[in-house]
Design a protein around this motif. Structure first.
Motif, PDB file in Angstrom:
ATOM      1  N   UNK A   1      -3.274  12.201   7.880  1.00  0.00           N
ATOM      2  CA  UNK A   1      -4.002  12.488   6.647  1.00  0.00           C
ATOM      3  C   UNK A   1      -3.823  13.956   6.251  1.00  0.00           C
ATOM      4  N   UNK A   2      -3.772  14.837   7.259  1.00  0.00           N
ATOM      5  CA  UNK A   2      -3.600  16.260   6.974  1.00  0.00           C
ATOM      6  C   UNK A   2      -2.162  16.601   6.602  1.00  0.00           C
ATOM      7  N   UNK A   3      -1.214  15.847   7.141  1.00  0.00           N
ATOM      8  CA  UNK A   3       0.205  16.091   6.862  1.00  0.00           C
ATOM      9  C   UNK A   3       0.929  14.750   6.799  1.00  0.00           C
ATOM     10  N   UNK A   4       1.032  14.139   5.619  1.00  0.00           N
ATOM     11  CA  UNK A   4       1.632  12.811   5.495  1.00  0.00           C
ATOM     12  C   UNK A   4       3.107  12.745   5.877  1.00  0.00           C
ATOM     13  N   UNK A   5       3.757  13.883   6.064  1.00  0.00           N
ATOM     14  CA  UNK A   5       5.162  13.875   6.482  1.00  0.00           C
ATOM     15  C   UNK A   5       5.321  13.842   7.997  1.00  0.00           C
ATOM     16  N   UNK A   6       4.210  13.947   8.732  1.00  0.00           N
ATOM     17  CA  UNK A   6       4.274  14.037  10.190  1.00  0.00           C
ATOM     18  C   UNK A   6       4.466  12.659  10.822  1.00  0.00           C
ATOM     19  N   UNK A   7       4.977  12.685  12.037  1.00  0.00           N
ATOM     20  CA  UNK A   7       5.088  11.498  12.880  1.00  0.00           C
ATOM     21  C   UNK A   7       4.335  11.782  14.172  1.00  0.00           C
ATOM     22  N   UNK A   8       3.485  10.857  14.585  1.00  0.00           N
ATOM     23  CA  UNK A   8       2.688  11.047  15.800  1.00  0.00           C
ATOM     24  C   UNK A   8       3.085   9.996  16.818  1.00  0.00           C
TER      25      UNK A   8
ATOM     26  N   UNK B   1       4.222   3.981  21.241  1.00  0.00           N
ATOM     27  CA  UNK B   1       3.197   3.778  20.216  1.00  0.00           C
ATOM     28  C   UNK B   1       3.287   4.934  19.230  1.00  0.00           C
ATOM     29  N   UNK B   2       3.384   4.607  17.944  1.00  0.00           N
ATOM     30  CA  UNK B   2       3.611   5.616  16.910  1.00  0.00           C
ATOM     31  C   UNK B   2       2.645   5.419  15.749  1.00  0.00           C
ATOM     32  N   UNK B   3       2.334   6.532  15.071  1.00  0.00           N
ATOM     33  CA  UNK B   3       1.533   6.490  13.843  1.00  0.00           C
ATOM     34  C   UNK B   3       2.230   7.355  12.801  1.00  0.00           C
ATOM     35  N   UNK B   4       2.401   6.802  11.581  1.00  0.00           N
ATOM     36  CA  UNK B   4       3.047   7.527  10.483  1.00  0.00           C
ATOM     37  C   UNK B   4       2.779   6.804   9.174  1.00  0.00           C
ATOM     38  N   UNK B   5       3.082   7.465   8.069  1.00  0.00           N
ATOM     39  CA  UNK B   5       3.047   6.806   6.777  1.00  0.00           C
ATOM     40  C   UNK B   5       4.286   5.909   6.654  1.00  0.00           C
ATOM     41  N   UNK B   6       4.097   4.736   6.091  1.00  0.00           N
ATOM     42  CA  UNK B   6       5.224   3.828   5.917  1.00  0.00           C
ATOM     43  C   UNK B   6       6.312   4.481   5.077  1.00  0.00           C
ATOM     44  N   UNK B   7       5.906   5.173   4.026  1.00  0.00           N
ATOM     45  CA  UNK B   7       6.888   5.824   3.158  1.00  0.00           C
ATOM     46  C   UNK B   7       7.641   6.914   3.903  1.00  0.00           C
ATOM     47  N   UNK B   8       6.958   7.623   4.812  1.00  0.00           N
ATOM     48  CA  UNK B   8       7.591   8.716   5.550  1.00  0.00           C
ATOM     49  C   UNK B   8       8.680   8.196   6.489  1.00  0.00           C
ATOM     50  N   UNK B   9       8.430   7.071   7.159  1.00  0.00           N
ATOM     51  CA  UNK B   9       9.452   6.565   8.081  1.00  0.00           C
ATOM     52  C   UNK B   9      10.632   5.994   7.310  1.00  0.00           C
ATOM     53  N   UNK B  10      10.383   5.405   6.150  1.00  0.00           N
ATOM     54  CA  UNK B  10      11.488   4.923   5.316  1.00  0.00           C
ATOM     55  C   UNK B  10      12.317   6.090   4.797  1.00  0.00           C
TER      56      UNK B  10
ATOM     57  N   UNK C   1       0.865  -1.176   0.000  1.00  0.00           N
ATOM     58  CA  UNK C   1       0.000   0.000   0.000  1.00  0.00           C
ATOM     59  C   UNK C   1       0.903   1.228   0.000  1.00  0.00           C
ATOM     60  N   UNK C   2       1.091   1.835  -1.171  1.00  0.00           N
ATOM     61  CA  UNK C   2       2.056   2.926  -1.319  1.00  0.00           C
ATOM     62  C   UNK C   2       1.777   4.094  -0.379  1.00  0.00           C
ATOM     63  N   UNK C   3       0.513   4.318  -0.055  1.00  0.00           N
ATOM     64  CA  UNK C   3       0.148   5.427   0.837  1.00  0.00           C
ATOM     65  C   UNK C   3      -0.260   4.925   2.221  1.00  0.00           C
ATOM     66  N   UNK C   4       0.157   3.709   2.553  1.00  0.00           N
ATOM     67  CA  UNK C   4      -0.284   3.097   3.803  1.00  0.00           C
ATOM     68  C   UNK C   4       0.199   3.840   5.039  1.00  0.00           C
ATOM     69  N   UNK C   5      -0.699   3.954   6.013  1.00  0.00           N
ATOM     70  CA  UNK C   5      -0.375   4.507   7.330  1.00  0.00           C
ATOM     71  C   UNK C   5      -0.195   3.356   8.302  1.00  0.00           C
TER      72      UNK C   5
END
Length: 359
Positions: free
Chosen positions: A133-140, A200-209, A101-105
């Motif tokens: 969703x509002x900022x795909x570059x963010x890390x939560x 516990x973290x939430x982010x886009x897979x692509x962003x963490x890579x 999922x290229x845009x997977x969270x």
């Protein structure tokens, strides 16, 4: 779409003798009717299907994990050939998610936390996803409001306040802090702008890579080679070759302490990381004498103790206080509660002393 990544490794020392190398605490039923791993997967299930749930575990625990989670596709239980800390673990999971999922969270969770009530946890997860969703570059990250000056947790210093999400306070992260000494922990508590780091973290897979590529390029290159081999005939050989050579580093140090776009949600649910046997007191209500017991226990003139009979035999105590007594798998632990921080060293000593079969 949201994917769940559950980190389920571990050496099985902190709950010895009930936990063992091939049965760390997340595979145990410490309270309730399910193991901690099963509870973790069930907790996120309303938001994530089994097909989008990944378990990252050790090769010696993979079969047991699959047996506990038959609803998951077997290939979703991913075995690390050796432990390399959470940096490579998260990176491997991100490679898998990104190729599906290229845009997977991703929500990344340890397998051994107690979180109640589930509804508030799910609200927090949904709030975190809305941030991404509002900022795909963010890390939560999820921060826990401290209740006492704990020296065993890392801390998150909150920065600028941002608009809340679903009634949950959201801040930029000013910085991450290492596990403090007692004086520093007391200051953190008094200042009121620090939260415990829940892991516990939430982010886009692509962003963490991408962040790993920026901050840990050697590790990122090895993960990319693994990612390229996923689903091919070379996958097993590539993982076996690359993984042991990866840097052993927590994801906090690899990325989170360096990234500039990190947010913290101050969670509103109850959280317990079940660090060792002492945590059982918060999960199983003590009796009138302050004793927490499981199994066949007869406590006479005994106070403030944790007593677990896991072998079906009877443990009888007389005139003791503040002890931990656990009988399981042909071994018995007797320890003062204030000495449990040394349990890992005791287990290592047992191995060196010729008792490795009990580990």
């Amino acid at each position: 779409m949201l994917h769940a990544v559950v980190m389920a490794g571990g050496s099985g020392t902190r709950f010895w003798p009930k936990s063992r190398r091939n049965r760390p605490k997340q595979l145990l039923r410490l309270y309730g009717d399910a193991t901690m791993l099963q509870q973790t997967v069930a907790r996120i299930a309303p938001l994530v299907t089994p097909e989008r749930t990944l378990i990252i575990t050790g090769s010696d625990q993979a079969d047991a994990v699959r047996a506990q989670l038959p609803q998951l596709p077997p290939e979703n239980v991913v075995a690390e050939p050796c432990p390399r800390d959470t940096g490579p673990c998260v990176g491997l999971a991100a490679e898998i998610v990104a190729r599906k999922d290229a845009d997977g969270t991703m929500i990344v969770m340890p397998a051994d936390h107690v979180i109640e009530p589930r509804e508030k946890f799910l609200t927090t997860v949904s709030a975190a996803v809305s941030v991404i969703d509002a900022d795909p570059s963010a890390f939560v990250t999820f921060g826990i409001k401290p209740t006492h000056p704990e020296t065993g947790y890392g801390y998150i210093e909150r920065g600028e306040a941002l608009p809340s999400k679903a009634g949950i306070a959201l801040h930029r992260v000013a910085q991450f802090r290492e596990k403090p000494d007692r004086e520093t922990a007391e200051r953190f508590l008094a200042e009121g702008r620090f939260a415990w780091n829940s892991g516990i973290f939430v982010w886009r897979a692509r962003a963490i890579l991408d962040a790993l590529q920026t901050h840990r390029p050697v590790l990122a290159a090895a993960l990319d080679r693994v990612g390229q081999a996923l689903g091919t005939a070379d996958e097993e050989e590539t993982v076996a070759r690359e993984y042991p050579l990866m840097e052993k580093v927590p994801i906090d140090k690899a990325v989170m302490e360096k990234a500039t776009n990190v947010r913290v949600l101050e969670v509103v649910y109850d959280w317990n990381d079940v660090g060792d046997w002492r945590a059982l007191t918060a999960l199983v209500p003590p009796d009138d004498q302050g004793n927490t017991t499981q199994g066949k226990v007869f406590a006479n003139d005994t106070t403030g103790s944790i007593i677990v009979s896991d072998d079906g035999g009877v443990i009888a105590t007389l005139g003791v206080d503040d002890l931990v007594i656990v009988q399981s798998g042909g071994a018995t632990l007797v320890a003062r509660k204030d000495q449990l921080d040394k349990l890992k060293a005791l287990v290592e000593g047992l191995d060196k002393g010729g008792f490795g079969s009990l580990l």
